[in-house]
Every structure is written in C-alpha cells, then in structure tokens.
Design a protein around this motif. Structure first.
Motif, PDB file in Angstrom:
ATOM      1  N   MET A   1       0.839  -1.215   0.000  1.00  0.00           N
ATOM      2  CA  MET A   1       0.000   0.000   0.000  1.00  0.00           C
ATOM      3  C   MET A   1       0.867   1.255   0.000  1.00  0.00           C
ATOM      4  SD  MET A   1      -2.994   1.127  -0.091  1.00  0.00           S
ATOM      5  CE  MET A   1      -3.502   2.809  -0.168  1.00  0.00           C
ATOM      6  N   LEU A   2       1.864   1.209   0.894  1.00  0.00           N
ATOM      7  CA  LEU A   2       2.773   2.350   1.012  1.00  0.00           C
ATOM      8  C   LEU A   2       3.478   2.592  -0.332  1.00  0.00           C
ATOM      9  CD1 LEU A   2       2.994   3.860   3.607  1.00  0.00           C
ATOM     10  CD2 LEU A   2       5.140   2.702   4.089  1.00  0.00           C
ATOM     11  N   LEU A   3       3.896   1.482  -0.929  1.00  0.00           N
ATOM     12  CA  LEU A   3       4.618   1.575  -2.190  1.00  0.00           C
ATOM     13  C   LEU A   3       3.703   2.108  -3.291  1.00  0.00           C
ATOM     14  CD1 LEU A   3       7.531   0.820  -2.936  1.00  0.00           C
ATOM     15  CD2 LEU A   3       6.592  -1.208  -4.033  1.00  0.00           C
ATOM     16  N   ARG A   4       2.418   1.691  -3.240  1.00  0.00           N
ATOM     17  CA  ARG A   4       1.484   2.136  -4.274  1.00  0.00           C
ATOM     18  C   ARG A   4       1.227   3.624  -4.166  1.00  0.00           C
ATOM     19  NH1 ARG A   4      -4.164  -0.299  -4.819  1.00  0.00           N
ATOM     20  NH2 ARG A   4      -4.580   1.683  -5.833  1.00  0.00           N
ATOM     21  N   LEU A   5       1.075   4.070  -2.913  1.00  0.00           N
ATOM     22  CA  LEU A   5       0.889   5.506  -2.697  1.00  0.00           C
ATOM     23  C   LEU A   5       2.087   6.277  -3.248  1.00  0.00           C
ATOM     24  CD1 LEU A   5      -0.570   6.034   0.879  1.00  0.00           C
ATOM     25  CD2 LEU A   5      -1.523   6.781  -1.294  1.00  0.00           C
ATOM     26  N   GLN A  84       4.392  17.753   0.215  1.00  0.00           N
ATOM     27  CA  GLN A  84       3.960  17.985   1.593  1.00  0.00           C
ATOM     28  C   GLN A  84       2.448  18.105   1.731  1.00  0.00           C
ATOM     29  OE1 GLN A  84       5.965  21.316   3.209  1.00  0.00           O
ATOM     30  NE2 GLN A  84       4.515  22.811   2.483  1.00  0.00           N
ATOM     31  N   HIS A  85       1.805  18.605   0.671  1.00  0.00           N
ATOM     32  CA  HIS A  85       0.355  18.700   0.744  1.00  0.00           C
ATOM     33  C   HIS A  85      -0.267  17.308   0.903  1.00  0.00           C
ATOM     34  CE1 HIS A  85      -3.761  19.082  -0.930  1.00  0.00           C
ATOM     35  NE2 HIS A  85      -3.749  20.135  -0.136  1.00  0.00           N
ATOM     36  N   ASP A  86       0.241  16.358   0.121  1.00  0.00           N
ATOM     37  CA  ASP A  86      -0.277  14.988   0.216  1.00  0.00           C
ATOM     38  C   ASP A  86       0.008  14.379   1.583  1.00  0.00           C
ATOM     39  OD1 ASP A  86      -1.174  15.226  -2.279  1.00  0.00           O
ATOM     40  OD2 ASP A  86       0.288  13.909  -3.225  1.00  0.00           O
ATOM     41  N   TYR A  87       1.212  14.632   2.091  1.00  0.00           N
ATOM     42  CA  TYR A  87       1.547  14.095   3.418  1.00  0.00           C
ATOM     43  C   TYR A  87       0.576  14.634   4.463  1.00  0.00           C
ATOM     44  CZ  TYR A  87       5.982  12.658   1.327  1.00  0.00           C
ATOM     45  OH  TYR A  87       6.933  12.098   0.528  1.00  0.00           O
ATOM     46  N   GLY A  88       0.286  15.937   4.353  1.00  0.00           N
ATOM     47  CA  GLY A  88      -0.649  16.562   5.280  1.00  0.00           C
ATOM     48  C   GLY A  88      -2.025  15.903   5.179  1.00  0.00           C
ATOM     49  N   LEU A  89      -2.425  15.666   3.922  1.00  0.00           N
ATOM     50  CA  LEU A  89      -3.726  15.046   3.677  1.00  0.00           C
ATOM     51  C   LEU A  89      -3.794  13.648   4.295  1.00  0.00           C
ATOM     52  CD1 LEU A  89      -6.219  15.958   2.036  1.00  0.00           C
ATOM     53  CD2 LEU A  89      -5.422  14.440   0.225  1.00  0.00           C
ATOM     54  N   PHE A  90      -2.726  12.850   4.111  1.00  0.00           N
ATOM     55  CA  PHE A  90      -2.707  11.511   4.690  1.00  0.00           C
ATOM     56  C   PHE A  90      -2.867  11.581   6.197  1.00  0.00           C
ATOM     57  CE2 PHE A  90       0.310  10.206   1.036  1.00  0.00           C
ATOM     58  CZ  PHE A  90      -0.762  10.115   0.183  1.00  0.00           C
ATOM     59  N   MET A  91      -2.173  12.553   6.802  1.00  0.00           N
ATOM     60  CA  MET A  91      -2.241  12.672   8.258  1.00  0.00           C
ATOM     61  C   MET A  91      -3.628  13.100   8.689  1.00  0.00           C
ATOM     62  SD  MET A  91       1.175  14.171   9.797  1.00  0.00           S
ATOM     63  CE  MET A  91       2.480  14.468   8.690  1.00  0.00           C
ATOM     64  N   MET A  92      -4.236  13.999   7.897  1.00  0.00           N
ATOM     65  CA  MET A  92      -5.584  14.449   8.236  1.00  0.00           C
ATOM     66  C   MET A  92      -6.551  13.277   8.168  1.00  0.00           C
ATOM     67  SD  MET A  92      -7.603  17.538   6.515  1.00  0.00           S
ATOM     68  CE  MET A  92      -8.411  16.460   5.378  1.00  0.00           C
ATOM     69  N   LEU A  93      -6.304  12.378   7.228  1.00  0.00           N
ATOM     70  CA  LEU A  93      -7.181  11.216   7.087  1.00  0.00           C
ATOM     71  C   LEU A  93      -6.883  10.159   8.140  1.00  0.00           C
ATOM     72  CD1 LEU A  93      -7.184  10.886   3.217  1.00  0.00           C
ATOM     73  CD2 LEU A  93      -8.984  11.778   4.680  1.00  0.00           C
ATOM     74  N   GLY A  94      -5.926  10.432   9.011  1.00  0.00           N
ATOM     75  CA  GLY A  94      -5.701   9.538  10.135  1.00  0.00           C
ATOM     76  C   GLY A  94      -4.459   8.679  10.070  1.00  0.00           C
ATOM     77  N   ALA A  95      -3.597   8.922   9.044  1.00  0.00           N
ATOM     78  CA  ALA A  95      -2.362   8.147   8.998  1.00  0.00           C
ATOM     79  C   ALA A  95      -1.441   8.591  10.128  1.00  0.00           C
ATOM     80  CB  ALA A  95      -1.670   8.352   7.657  1.00  0.00           C
ATOM     81  N   LYS A  96      -0.737   7.632  10.707  1.00  0.00           N
ATOM     82  CA  LYS A  96       0.181   7.987  11.785  1.00  0.00           C
ATOM     83  C   LYS A  96       1.377   8.716  11.207  1.00  0.00           C
ATOM     84  CE  LYS A  96      -0.730   4.188  14.876  1.00  0.00           C
ATOM     85  NZ  LYS A  96      -0.406   2.769  14.874  1.00  0.00           N
ATOM     86  N   ARG A  97       1.912   9.600  12.027  1.00  0.00           N
ATOM     87  CA  ARG A  97       3.083  10.349  11.592  1.00  0.00           C
ATOM     88  C   ARG A  97       4.229   9.422  11.199  1.00  0.00           C
ATOM     89  NH1 ARG A  97       4.071  15.955  12.080  1.00  0.00           N
ATOM     90  NH2 ARG A  97       2.211  16.847  12.948  1.00  0.00           N
ATOM     91  N   SER A  98       4.392   8.376  12.005  1.00  0.00           N
ATOM     92  CA  SER A  98       5.517   7.469  11.745  1.00  0.00           C
ATOM     93  C   SER A  98       5.336   6.775  10.393  1.00  0.00           C
ATOM     94  CB  SER A  98       5.613   6.422  12.844  1.00  0.00           C
ATOM     95  OG  SER A  98       4.402   5.702  12.910  1.00  0.00           O
ATOM     96  N   ARG A  99       4.073   6.459  10.080  1.00  0.00           N
ATOM     97  CA  ARG A  99       3.765   5.795   8.817  1.00  0.00           C
ATOM     98  C   ARG A  99       4.061   6.744   7.641  1.00  0.00           C
ATOM     99  NH1 ARG A  99       3.495   0.915   7.537  1.00  0.00           N
ATOM    100  NH2 ARG A  99       1.832   0.195   6.175  1.00  0.00           N
TER     101      ARG A  99
END
Lengths: 595, 252
Positions: A1-5, A84-99
């Motif tokens: 999943m991570l790789l696909r993203l 960075q916008h995408d990273y922010g979005l992932f975090m907003m959607l609940g992804a952990k910072r470490s992930r």
C-alpha cells in the motif's frame, strides 16, 4: 500500500518529476565522470607528469562533493514541497506520523537511488562517447583509461546514497516539526527580503577582499606552493557568495530608483531579479565556480593542445621522413592537408651514407636555432655541409633509415655518382597542422618503422615523432582539461536550469496575474528573457574573472596560459548562451499559459 | 453623455467540452445591461455559471456564441495584444485571493497598471499617493505583501484595481478571504469608489451581506438569469432581508 501511494503520485506530477529526475541524473552522471578520472590512480600517475596531480584531484573531488550536496538539498526541498500537501492530507485522514514518515523516506530513497543508478549508467555512456570523441579529435591515446571504472561506480553510488539518506532524515525532521495544517496549506511563503544596507555594504566589502585574497593566492602559487589551492578554494567560494548577496542587491536597489525602472515591466523585472538573486545566492555561487572550473579546464586543455604541436615542431624542420616511399605512400602523402615535401638522393654502403653536395645546396637542410626564449616560435637555419657532417643534428642522422647510425658523407656531384652502394631516396614531408593529419601520419610512421627499423625503438626523424612523444607526456593533461571542461559546463547548466525550472510553480501564478491585468504577452516574454539573462550573465562574468586569475596557476607549466584566451572565452560564452536559450524556452513553455 | 450601457451582454452561451467529449453547457443564453455608475451584484450557488460569466466579462475566456459589449466595443472580437490593452485600460480586477505580486512592495503593486501604460514616473507617484490616501493605506506603501494582513492586502489590491481609472471594476468574491470587519470596510470602500470616482462595479458573490451593498442583483442558476432585484431607496438592512428571502425561494 505504502509503495502504491508512493508510485501513484509520480504519475500525477510527471512533469515535475521529469525536471527533478533530469537534474539528479545529470548530477550523478557528471560526478561519475569526474570520479572516473579522479579515482583512477594509475591513469593519473601514468599520464600526468605533474607533481600535484593527485592532490588537485582530491581538492576537485571535495569541491564537487560540496556542489553535489547543495544540489541534492535543492532537489530534496523541491521534492518535499511537491509532496507535503499529500503528506498533510494523509495525516488528516488519520495516517500515523511514523507511517507517513516511512512513506516519505521510502519516496526520497526511491527517487534518489533510482536517479543515481540511471545517472551512473548515463555517466558511463557519456564518458565512453565523450572520450572516444576527444581521442579521435585530439589524436591522443591515453593509457589506463576505461569508461566503466568499478571504483568510480562504487564511490558515486555510495556518496549519492549517503546524501539521500541524509536528505530523507532531514525531511523526516521537518515533517515531525511541522503542524498538519501548515503542511496542508501550500507553502506560499516568500522569503522576506528586507535587508539592512550597512550589513550589505560590509558583506560586499568582505566579499571583494576574500575574492581578492583568493586571486592573490592563485597568482602566487610559486611561493605558496600547494597551499594556494585550498586558500583560493575557501576564499573564492565565500567571497563570491558575499558578493552575490550584497553588491547585486545594492546595485538593483539603486537602479530601481531611476526613471527607467518605472517603465512598463522594468520594475517588476528588477524585483524578480532581486528576489531571485537573494533566493539563488548559493546556486549562483556554485554556478560561477563551475563556470570558472569548466572554462579553466577547457583553456588548459586547449593550451596543451596548442603546445604539443608547438613543442614538436620546434624539434625538427620537417614532420616526417620516408625512405623509398611506395606508390601507396606517395599517394597518401598527396592526401595530407597542407603538406610540402622534398627528396634527397642517398647512397648506402655498409658503413656510410652519401649525399650529393649539389642537392643539399639547392635544397638545404634546416636545423633549429637554439634559443633561450622558449615563448617565441623556433627559428630554423640552413645547415652547412660541414656542420651536417661534423655536428650532425639528430633528425638528419636518422634520415638514412639504417638500424645502426651511419657515417654521413656529403660529397660533390661526381664523387656521389661514382660512389658504390645501394641507391636510395628519402622524402621529407612537412605538414602545417599535425593533429588534423594525425591518423595518416601515424600510418606512414608505422610503415616506415616496419620497413626501416631504426636502432632505437620507435624513434626516428621528424617533428611527428616528437609529437607522439610529447603527447604521451602532456596528452593526459590535455584530455583531462577538455573532458572536465565539458563535464563542468554540463553540471553548471543543469544546476542553474534545474533551480530555475524547479521554481516554476510559484512563478506561474505571477505571470498569470500579470496577463489578467492586461500585460501583453510580448512584454512578459521580454521580461522573462531579461530576468533569466541576468541570472546567467552574473555567474558567467564572475566565472570569467575567476578563470583569468586561476590561469596564473598554470604559468609554471605552460608557455602562455593566456594565449588565445579571448577566442576560448568566446566559444565558451556561445555554448553557455545556448543553455540560456534552452532554459528560457523551457521556462516560458512551463510558465506562460496557452493562448 | 449618451447613456450607453457600460456592459451589454446578449445571447451569451458557453459550452465546455469538445465534440467527442461529454458536453457541458455552463451558460445557456444570458442577456443583461449594466448602466454607467451602477453597482451590480451577481449571485448564484457554486456551479451556477457565475464565474464563467465573470471570465467572459473580463475577456479571460471566449464565449461559444453571443456578444459582450463593454463601453460600446465587442470584446469577444478582440485578440492578442488588443485584449491585453483592453484589460489594461478599461478593466480593474479584485480577486478573492488578492493576487498581489509578492516580489513587489505595495507601492510597486499599485503602480504596475500605470507603468504598463507608460505613465511618467512623477505622475505615477502622485496618482499612487492619492489613491493610497483615499484607501487609507499610505503607511503601508513600502511593505511587501507578506507583511500585510488580509484586509490590508485586499485594499492594496483594490487600489491596484482602480489606479488607472478603469470604466469597470470586476470583483470575484473579493470578501471571500476576509474577516467580517475587513469585509465590511472593503465593501464600504467599493461603494465609495463607485460613487465618488464614478466607476461601475460588478461583483460576483454568494455572500448575501456583500450583495446587500449593491444597487441591483442578478440571480443566476444553472446557466440562466432567473431573478433580478433592485435596492431602490431602501436601507441596506431591508435590502439584505430581501436578498435572504430571495435566496430562500430561488435556490429551492
């Protein structure tokens, strides 16, 4: 999943990634090209009869590493801004910072290492074709040179991998510190560029002093010896940095007050330049250094290129001698460009070689006049028969084509005709330009060696033999000069081009707005052309000044390092302008919306 | 002066999508006039076509059919440099996100339209100072946009929009990014500009409070004008109530 993203994003922003990848590929390719020479101790030892050669390469490597580091950091910032916008979005959607952090490290490493591998392959390719081209054009043969040099591959790979690991951890650091909201807001923060005038003036003066110090140390390399290089390296880097930061900003501030600045887009153009110079200080400093290195390297290469035939031609009045030329040889002599030739009759017995006095009177043999001033072209004088017999010049002695040196007897016409022995002729060929006839001359020499082997291996009469010998001594320097010059030019252009093209996202908004409020397209294009021209010209000018002083370093090595410098600078400027036009064209293509 | 309308739109249509693609009709035949000195609002929900309409008026986009006349000339027939010059001379813009050039100071931003027209330096200076005084931003002229608040930025943008004395000022949700106090100040400013400098203002908005500053409001829905209301002599508050009522029924 991570790789696909990680990979799916690349598809969406293919244009930005192409800019990023091209930049990284170029930088690793060029680093490889340099490392190929710098790490090849055998090559350096066998080709460079220059006592500091390996130290110079070590300093060169350090300098290139600094440049590469800055370059990779730029690329990294570009990548982070893009993501960075995408990273922010992932975090907003609940992804952990470490992930998200892991995703980011993964992405940086994929992009970085991928680019490095492509870059090394590309580097091997250009090293091969460029060196082939140079050997062919310059008529050189270099020992121990191999486009695919495993040590250089390893060093390039390790260095870049290390840089990307550092870069990804720096990214991680900034990701941990930045709040999600700020990540989501596209960074439209523009550096404030308010500056205190006093500080600028102090910086400017410090810059000029530092650069001056650097030039002084290069000019006095004889007294400072090896220390001159690190001193110059540090002072010139720092000095150029300060000069960019201050003097240009001060000058533009002053121009902005004039009437000219309030016409059409002039004010905007000036502000853009100011903003860019401020933002680009590091890259402009690097560019000017690369410019100096590239131009310097090519100048040195060209200097040796010019000096090798000069040294060779000073040894002998003719280029090549051939005994009893065959029909095929006569044919190929005719095909030489700018060639003249004359022949002497010879008679050989087991001990002596006879020449006809009358023939030597009508076609006198010329020998070099010894001179203490080695900067002037060598003069030749007619050698008298007495001199030829008693004090035989080495090139005349070889004309007999015998394995053992023969006694030279110059006799009057009658005596020559009645002398016993085998008849032979020797043809003395002179060409104006040795390098352009290199292949044909080599072939003729090889044939002559086979048919008339001389006592000493591969030696004989004529300037071409000296040419081959001097080439083997200085050819390495010449080759390295050209090779690095071209590599540095490519690095410099891609550095500046990359920096300019990577900022297009923000610039696009600006030009769009100007179009909206009624700026003519032609005016905008002119503004862009001027702006980019200034960005190219500034490091160019500083680079040329760097070279003019840097060449001092080669005074002990070369007859006149400044010979023909204006032509070389001219050619270099034309190549450099080519890059300017390419950048400006690409930039306009990206920045200006379609009609 | 003959009472030629400042904007005259007739039979305006805009279809997006090529022949082979799925077609979407954003504007389906729009007709309206704006008289000189009017302060007109265009209201509509997202996707109603109001931004498309504004782009046509601003000559940023070409209609599929129909005409847009501004100050008597048909802007849909203009091309290349003529479009640029027309925008530079006749139209002022205020955008939701300010669109100031962050590499220029407030003064330079405001002066830009005048520089483009080739006005002399001294003349530029006096004009910019005058405008700045009117909009009470004289003390901000040396600052860069990053040093200004949202309200201040929008005032600088408004100054840039009117500094070259256009006949029409177009606003695209100019209060969209402002807090209520700054929004009110800006709208009062626009009213003042409209009345004192005799510049016609056309505002596109979906905010009833902003709209209540207009003299006349056109409601646009699914690409056609559905309703038109006028303020006449009523107070702003009364007008505001009517707009709210209209919106309640119109959007049903």
């Amino acid at each position: 999943m991570l790789l696909r993203l990680a990979t799916s994003n690349i598809k969406n922003r293919i244009r930005d990634y192409i800019v990023l990848l091209t930049g990284l590929v170029m930088s690793s390719a060029i680093f490889y090209m340099f490392a190929n020479l710098a790490t090849n101790q055998q090559l350096i030892k066998s080709n460079l009869n220059f006592q500091y050669a390996s130290q110079v390469f070590i300093f060169g490597t350090i300098l290139l590493m600094i440049i590469t580091f800055v370059y990779v950091m730029y690329a990294n910032t570009f990548l982070l801004n893009m993501r960075q916008h995408d990273y922010g979005l992932f975090m907003m959607l609940g992804a952990k910072r470490s992930r998200v952090g892991a995703l980011m490290v993964l992405e940086t490493l994929i992009v970085g290492i991928g680019a490095t591998i492509i870059g090394i392959l590309f580097g091997i390719l250009i090293t091969g074709s460029l060196s082939g081209f140079l050997f062919d054009r310059l008529g050189l043969e270099i020992q121990h040179f191999n486009p695919l040099y495993p040590k250089a591959v390893a060093i390039t790979f390790v260095l870049f991998a290390l840089l990307f690991v550092i870069a990804s951890f720096m990214n991680l650091q900034s990701l941990v510190r930045t709040p999600v909201l700020q990540l989501l807001k596209q960074s439209d923060s523009v550096d404030k560029f308010k500056f205190s005038r006093v500080r600028l003036i102090i910086q400017g003066i410090a810059g000029i002093i530092l650069v001056g110090l650097g030039y002084w140390s290069l000019a006095s390399i004889k007294t400072l010896q090896l220390m001159a290089i690190p001193i110059a390296l540090i002072t010139i880097v720092l000095g150029s940095y300060f000069i960019f930061k201050s003097s240009i900003l001060l000058v533009i501030t002053w121009i902005k007050k004039t009437n000219w600045a309030s016409k059409k887009l002039n004010g905007f153009t000036l502000s853009q330049i100011m903003f860019r110079v401020h933002d680009y200080t590091r890259i402009l400093t690097i560019t000017s250094l690369l410019f100096a290195l590239a131009l310097g390297a090519i100048t040195v290469g060209a200097g040796f290129h010019r000096e090798i035939p000069m040294i060779a031609n000073s040894q002998s009045s003719f280029t090549l001698s051939i005994n009893n030329p065959t029909a095929a040889q006569k044919d190929s002599i005719k095909k030489l460009s700018g060639a003249t030739s004359y022949t002497y009759q010879q008679k050989l017995d087991h001990k002596n070689v006879y020449y006809n006095q009358a023939e030597l009177d009508t076609k006198p043999f010329k020998e070099p006049v010894p001179s203490s001033d080695f900067k002037k072209p060598t003069k030749f004088k007619n050698a008298s028969s007495k001199e030829l017999m008693e004090n035989t010049p080495p090139d005349f002695a070889f004309l007999a084509g015998t394995p053992k040196p023969a006694n030279i007897k110059i006799v009057p016409d009658k005596a020559f005709k009645s002398a016993k022995g085998t008849n032979q002729v020797v043809e003395l060929v002179t060409v104006k330009d040795i390098p352009s006839n290199y292949k044909a001359l080599t072939k003729l020499t090889d044939e002559q060696n086979k048919r008339y082997p001389s006592a000493v291996d591969n030696s004989g009469a004529g300037a071409f033999r000296s040419y081959q010998f001097v080439s083997s001594v200085f050819g390495g320097l010449e080759f390295i000069g050209y090779f690095l010059g071209i590599a540095f030019l490519a690095m410099l252009a891609s550095c500046l081009m990359f920096k300019i093209l990577s900022g297009t996202a923000q610039d696009q908004i600006r030009y769009n707005l100007l179009l909206k409020i009624g700026t003519r397209r032609s005016l905008l294009k002119r503004s862009i052309n001027r702006e980019l021209l200034v960005l190219f010209v500034i490091p160019g000018v500083l680079g040329i000044i760097d070279v003019l002083f840097g060449l001092q370093m080669f005074k002990p090595l070369m007859i006149d390092p400044y010979y023909n410098i204006s032509i070389l600078v001219g050619i270099f400027v034309i190549m450099y302008l080519g890059y300017y036009f390419l950048t400006s064209w690409l930039y306009k293509l990206i920045v200006l919306p379609e009609k | 002066m003959s009472e030629q309308p400042i904007i005259s739109v007739s039979g305006l249509r805009k279809t997006y999508g090529g022949r082979s693609e799925k077609q979407y009709e954003a504007l389906k035949g729009i007709d309206f006039d704006v008289q000189p000195g009017e302060f007109v609002g265009i209201m509509g929900a997202s996707g109603s076509g109001k931004t498309t309409l504004l782009n046509m008026l601003a000559t940023l986009d070409q209609p599929t059919s129909g005409t847009v006349k501004i100050n008597g000339s048909d802007v849909t027939k203009l091309h290349g440099n003529k479009i640029a010059d027309f925008r530079a001379n006749e139209i002022g813009f205020i955008f939701q996100d300010f669109n100031l050039l962050e590499t220029l100071t407030a003064f330079e931003n405001i002066a830009l339209p005048l520089s483009l027209q080739g006005v002399r330096k001294n003349q530029i200076k006096t004009t910019v100072y005058q405008i700045a005084a009117v909009l009470s931003i004289s003390n901000l002229l040396d600052k860069y946009p990053t040093e200004l608040s949202g309200g201040q930025k929008q005032r600088v943008a408004a100054a840039r929009g009117i500094v070259h004395n256009p006949s029409l000022l177009l606003g695209d949700e100019p209060t969209g990014a402002l807090d209520s106090k700054s929004a009110r100040e800006l709208l009062e400013l626009l009213t003042q500009i409209n009345q004192e400098r005799d510049i016609s203002v056309l505002l596109v908005t979906h905010d009833p409070f902003s709209a209540s500053f207009c003299n006349r409001i056109l409601f646009i829905k699914d690409g056609v004008i559905g309703q038109e209301i006028k303020r006449n002599d009523r107070s702003r508050n009364e007008f505001y109530q009517e707009i709210l009522e209209q919106l309640g029924t119109f959007e049903q």
